[in-house]
Design a protein around this motif. Structure first.
Motif, mmCIF file in Angstrom:
data_model
loop_
_atom_site.group_PDB
_atom_site.id
_atom_site.type_symbol
_atom_site.label_atom_id
_atom_site.label_comp_id
_atom_site.label_asym_id
_atom_site.label_seq_id
_atom_site.Cartn_x
_atom_site.Cartn_y
_atom_site.Cartn_z
ATOM 1 N N MET A 179 7.305 2.701 -35.128
ATOM 2 C CA MET A 179 8.276 3.295 -34.234
ATOM 3 C C MET A 179 9.058 2.187 -33.535
ATOM 4 S SD MET A 179 7.746 5.426 -30.724
ATOM 5 C CE MET A 179 7.586 7.069 -31.334
ATOM 6 N N THR A 180 10.340 2.360 -33.420
ATOM 7 C CA THR A 180 11.198 1.402 -32.738
ATOM 8 C C THR A 180 11.056 1.552 -31.233
ATOM 9 O OG1 THR A 180 12.779 1.577 -34.543
ATOM 10 C CG2 THR A 180 13.580 0.636 -32.488
ATOM 11 N N LYS A 181 10.955 0.437 -30.546
ATOM 12 C CA LYS A 181 10.869 0.449 -29.084
ATOM 13 C C LYS A 181 12.180 0.985 -28.519
ATOM 14 C CE LYS A 181 9.706 -2.537 -25.253
ATOM 15 N NZ LYS A 181 9.142 -3.791 -24.846
ATOM 16 N N MET A 182 12.092 1.888 -27.541
ATOM 17 C CA MET A 182 13.287 2.522 -26.994
ATOM 18 C C MET A 182 13.502 2.267 -25.510
ATOM 19 S SD MET A 182 13.107 6.077 -29.110
ATOM 20 C CE MET A 182 14.852 6.380 -29.288
ATOM 21 N N LEU A 183 12.442 1.891 -24.799
ATOM 22 C CA LEU A 183 12.547 1.630 -23.363
ATOM 23 C C LEU A 183 11.940 0.276 -23.043
ATOM 24 C CD1 LEU A 183 11.351 5.033 -21.842
ATOM 25 C CD2 LEU A 183 13.684 4.162 -21.867
ATOM 26 N N ASN A 184 12.554 -0.438 -22.123
ATOM 27 C CA ASN A 184 11.970 -1.652 -21.546
ATOM 28 C C ASN A 184 11.619 -1.349 -20.106
ATOM 29 O OD1 ASN A 184 11.941 -3.526 -23.567
ATOM 30 N ND2 ASN A 184 13.872 -4.487 -23.015
ATOM 31 N N LEU A 185 10.453 -1.790 -19.658
ATOM 32 C CA LEU A 185 10.025 -1.601 -18.271
ATOM 33 C C LEU A 185 9.730 -2.967 -17.678
ATOM 34 C CD1 LEU A 185 9.164 0.250 -15.933
ATOM 35 C CD2 LEU A 185 6.888 0.334 -16.956
ATOM 36 N N ILE A 186 10.428 -3.295 -16.608
ATOM 37 C CA ILE A 186 10.242 -4.569 -15.903
ATOM 38 C C ILE A 186 9.829 -4.236 -14.479
ATOM 39 C CG2 ILE A 186 11.370 -6.664 -15.071
ATOM 40 C CD1 ILE A 186 13.350 -6.284 -17.428
ATOM 41 N N ARG A 187 8.826 -4.943 -13.956
ATOM 42 C CA ARG A 187 8.364 -4.722 -12.580
ATOM 43 C C ARG A 187 8.501 -6.020 -11.802
ATOM 44 N NH1 ARG A 187 3.129 -2.441 -13.125
ATOM 45 N NH2 ARG A 187 2.451 -4.511 -13.686
ATOM 46 N N ILE A 188 9.140 -5.951 -10.642
ATOM 47 C CA ILE A 188 9.300 -7.098 -9.743
ATOM 48 C C ILE A 188 8.537 -6.783 -8.470
ATOM 49 C CG2 ILE A 188 10.935 -8.487 -8.413
ATOM 50 C CD1 ILE A 188 13.040 -7.647 -10.577
ATOM 51 N N THR A 189 7.716 -7.726 -8.031
ATOM 52 C CA THR A 189 6.889 -7.526 -6.840
ATOM 53 C C THR A 189 7.440 -8.347 -5.687
ATOM 54 O OG1 THR A 189 4.974 -7.276 -8.270
ATOM 55 C CG2 THR A 189 4.545 -7.666 -5.942
ATOM 56 N N THR A 190 7.620 -7.712 -4.530
ATOM 57 C CA THR A 190 8.086 -8.392 -3.326
ATOM 58 C C THR A 190 7.136 -8.070 -2.183
ATOM 59 O OG1 THR A 190 10.369 -8.057 -4.047
ATOM 60 C CG2 THR A 190 10.036 -8.722 -1.769
ATOM 61 N N PHE A 191 6.634 -9.103 -1.531
ATOM 62 C CA PHE A 191 5.781 -8.895 -0.358
ATOM 63 C C PHE A 191 6.710 -8.701 0.831
ATOM 64 C CE2 PHE A 191 3.270 -11.256 -3.384
ATOM 65 C CZ PHE A 191 2.114 -10.505 -3.418
ATOM 66 N N THR A 192 6.758 -7.494 1.382
ATOM 67 C CA THR A 192 7.710 -7.194 2.441
ATOM 68 C C THR A 192 7.141 -7.418 3.837
ATOM 69 O OG1 THR A 192 7.143 -4.854 2.317
ATOM 70 C CG2 THR A 192 9.029 -5.578 1.039
ATOM 71 N N THR A 193 5.831 -7.545 3.956
ATOM 72 C CA THR A 193 5.221 -7.919 5.220
ATOM 73 C C THR A 193 4.980 -9.426 5.144
ATOM 74 O OG1 THR A 193 4.105 -5.788 5.392
ATOM 75 C CG2 THR A 193 3.271 -7.570 6.777
#
Length: 112
Positions: free
Chosen positions: A1-15
């Motif tokens: 199956m061909t990949k159809m979605l990319n998911l990227i996660r960016i983490t920011t410490f806000t405190t």
């Protein structure tokens, strides 16, 4: 199956801990970019975050476009004790032909 979605996660410490270690109750922002890398509209997109049980759903993304979603997470006592946030996010959606597609992103955030 061909990949159809990319998911990227960016983490920011806000405190900002001002030199101390992060602890229970400190706030972290997770920003997700879901990109439709197919040539078809993907609908009924849902993100499930296994680490905190949160869910965002009902997203539709046209081919070549990206949708950004932000989730706020508060550190738990377990996070503080282990110094690690284990996080798995699963994004799923539906193609125009009714096929369900998924993408999984697993990671560790070291917090001390």
């Amino acid at each position: 199956m061909t990949k159809m979605l990319n998911l990227i996660r960016i983490t920011t410490f806000t405190t900002m801990p001002n030199g101390r270690k992060l602890q229970r109750g400190d706030k972290i922002r997770f920003e997700y970019c879901i990109k439709n890398i197919s040539d078809a509209v993907i609908s009924n997109i849902c993100i499930n975050n296994e680490w905190d049980g949160s869910q965002v759903e009902g997203i539709t993304i046209d081919p070549g476009y990206c949708q950004t979603i932000t989730v706020t997470y508060f550190l738990t006592k377990e996070d503080e004790q282990t110094g690690i946030i284990r996080n798995t996010s699963i994004v799923s959606g539906r193609t125009p032909t009714g096929e369900i597609i998924t993408e999984t992103l697993t990671g560790l955030n070291i917090i001390n």
